[in-house]
Design a protein around this motif. Structure first.
Motif, PDB file in Angstrom:
ATOM      1  N   ALA A   1       7.601   4.242 -41.521  1.00  0.00           N
ATOM      2  CA  ALA A   1       6.759   3.956 -42.680  1.00  0.00           C
ATOM      3  C   ALA A   1       7.609   3.671 -43.913  1.00  0.00           C
ATOM      4  N   LEU A   2       8.666   4.466 -44.115  1.00  0.00           N
ATOM      5  CA  LEU A   2       9.548   4.219 -45.259  1.00  0.00           C
ATOM      6  C   LEU A   2      10.302   2.909 -45.099  1.00  0.00           C
ATOM      7  N   LEU A   3      10.823   2.659 -43.898  1.00  0.00           N
ATOM      8  CA  LEU A   3      11.548   1.407 -43.672  1.00  0.00           C
ATOM      9  C   LEU A   3      10.633   0.202 -43.836  1.00  0.00           C
ATOM     10  N   ALA A   4       9.414   0.328 -43.311  1.00  0.00           N
ATOM     11  CA  ALA A   4       8.463  -0.769 -43.450  1.00  0.00           C
ATOM     12  C   ALA A   4       8.118  -0.998 -44.913  1.00  0.00           C
TER      13      ALA A   4
ATOM     14  N   VAL B   1       1.006   5.068 -37.263  1.00  0.00           N
ATOM     15  CA  VAL B   1      -0.424   4.797 -37.395  1.00  0.00           C
ATOM     16  C   VAL B   1      -0.788   4.558 -38.862  1.00  0.00           C
ATOM     17  N   THR B   2      -0.201   5.351 -39.742  1.00  0.00           N
ATOM     18  CA  THR B   2      -0.423   5.148 -41.171  1.00  0.00           C
ATOM     19  C   THR B   2       0.031   3.755 -41.596  1.00  0.00           C
ATOM     20  N   SER B   3       1.152   3.309 -41.046  1.00  0.00           N
ATOM     21  CA  SER B   3       1.649   1.973 -41.369  1.00  0.00           C
ATOM     22  C   SER B   3       0.645   0.897 -40.968  1.00  0.00           C
ATOM     23  N   LEU B   4       0.003   1.061 -39.805  1.00  0.00           N
ATOM     24  CA  LEU B   4      -0.982   0.074 -39.349  1.00  0.00           C
ATOM     25  C   LEU B   4      -2.221   0.067 -40.243  1.00  0.00           C
ATOM     26  N   VAL B   5      -2.630   1.235 -40.710  1.00  0.00           N
ATOM     27  CA  VAL B   5      -3.760   1.304 -41.640  1.00  0.00           C
ATOM     28  C   VAL B   5      -3.428   0.582 -42.939  1.00  0.00           C
ATOM     29  N   VAL B   6      -2.229   0.806 -43.429  1.00  0.00           N
ATOM     30  CA  VAL B   6      -1.787   0.151 -44.663  1.00  0.00           C
ATOM     31  C   VAL B   6      -1.751  -1.367 -44.472  1.00  0.00           C
TER      32      VAL B   6
END
Length: 311
Positions: free
Chosen positions: A55-58, A196-201
């Motif tokens: 998530a941080l890298l993304a 999963v949080t990254s996909l929601v974002v």
């Protein structure tokens, strides 16, 4: 204030009142935004590697794309101030539309990269340092929210400024999501929460980007800008004294803040004079926000041209 050019022997007049937000006025905001976000990209990327957080890298990759987007928007705003030339008769105003279009595409590419990395991390989970993720992402909220605030005042008047505003606001949302993900990972130890949080974002960013990209494409295609009612403009012109017929009406965006119009008015009683053209230009500006209007007066009932607009 209006600049008026007297009619030529062919009966043309060109009037262009000026009253709009200039994205170039946000040069300081662009400079601050680029400096803050570029610095944070470095910090976030290093922290993401250390914490093992996709998530941080993304988010770091997304922030880097936004830095590029800010540079493109800033460059477009600066180019738009270049004076017209024999070849570029409208100057470089259209670069603001191209910059908004490029910003939308940057966001799509960034979200694609985030989604790909998140799916790969779901398939091969890795431990995540939740506390570090939370701390770094919290800093990101502050930086992105501050940058968005710098562009907030101009977001309603200029698509280019709005693109920068949405970029930064979207980044603040991403950072908030990463904070939540870091906290949940820290409390539960479930590393799958991070991707999963990254996909929601990603879904949220795509939702916000679609409108921006669609409007930029519409402007690039010389369509009537969304804030202009073409039927109401036609009614205003038809209601002018002596106008028997309106044809060859075209309305398009010269830039993300300026709208242009051309039309042919049939007035059989003869040319109405300069005061008529000034009045028409003022009405188009005051009622419809059209900055540049060019009207051709015809005293004979001729046929409309092959590319005629609303008649």
């Amino acid at each position: 204030m209006a600049h008026f050019h007297a009619p030529t022997p062919h009966g043309h007049a060109h009037s262009h009142p000026h009253s709009h937000v200039d994205a170039a006025d946000y040069g300081r905001a662009f400079a601050i935004g680029v400096a803050l976000n570029l610095s944070f990209v470095v910090v976030e990327a290093v922290a993401g590697l250390a914490a093992g957080s996709v998530a941080l890298l993304a988010d770091a990759g997304h922030n880097l794309s936004d830095v590029l987007g800010l540079l493109v928007a800033w460059g477009g705003a600066r180019l738009a101030r270049r004076r017209p030339s024999p070849r570029f008769t409208y100057g470089w105003r259209r670069t603001t539309i191209l910059a908004a279009l490029a910003n939308g595409l940057f966001l799509l590419v960034a979200t694609g990269a985030i989604a790909l990395e998140a799916v790969q991390r779901l398939l091969a989970p890795q431990p995540v340092a939740g506390q570090m993720v939370m701390a770094v992402a919290a800093i990101g909220i502050v930086i992105n929210a501050l940058t968005a605030w710098l562009f907030a005042a101009g977001r309603g008047a200029d698509l280019n400024v709005r693109a920068a505003y949405l970029h930064m606001l979207g980044d603040a949302g991403v950072s908030a999501g990463v904070v939540v993900a870091g906290g949940l990972v820290w409390l539960t130890g479930a590393s799958w929460i991070d991707p999963v949080t990254s996909l929601v974002v990603v879904a949220l960013i795509l939702w916000g980007t679609w409108g921006l990209l669609r409007e930029a494409v519409v402007l690039a295609m010389d369509a009537v800008p969304s804030g202009i009612d073409a039927a109401a403009v036609a009614a205003t012109l038809r209601a002018l004294p002596g106008v028997e017929r309106l044809h060859d009406l075209h309305i398009w965006a010269m830039s993300t803040t300026e709208v242009a119009l051309t039309a042919r008015l049939v007035i059989p009683g003869g040319h109405p004079g300069d005061s008529f053209l000034r009045r028409a230009a003022d009405l188009l500006h005051d009622r419809h926000g059209i900055e540049h209007s060019t009207l051709q007066i015809e005293i004979e009932r001729g046929d409309p041209c092959r590319l005629h607009g609303m008649g």
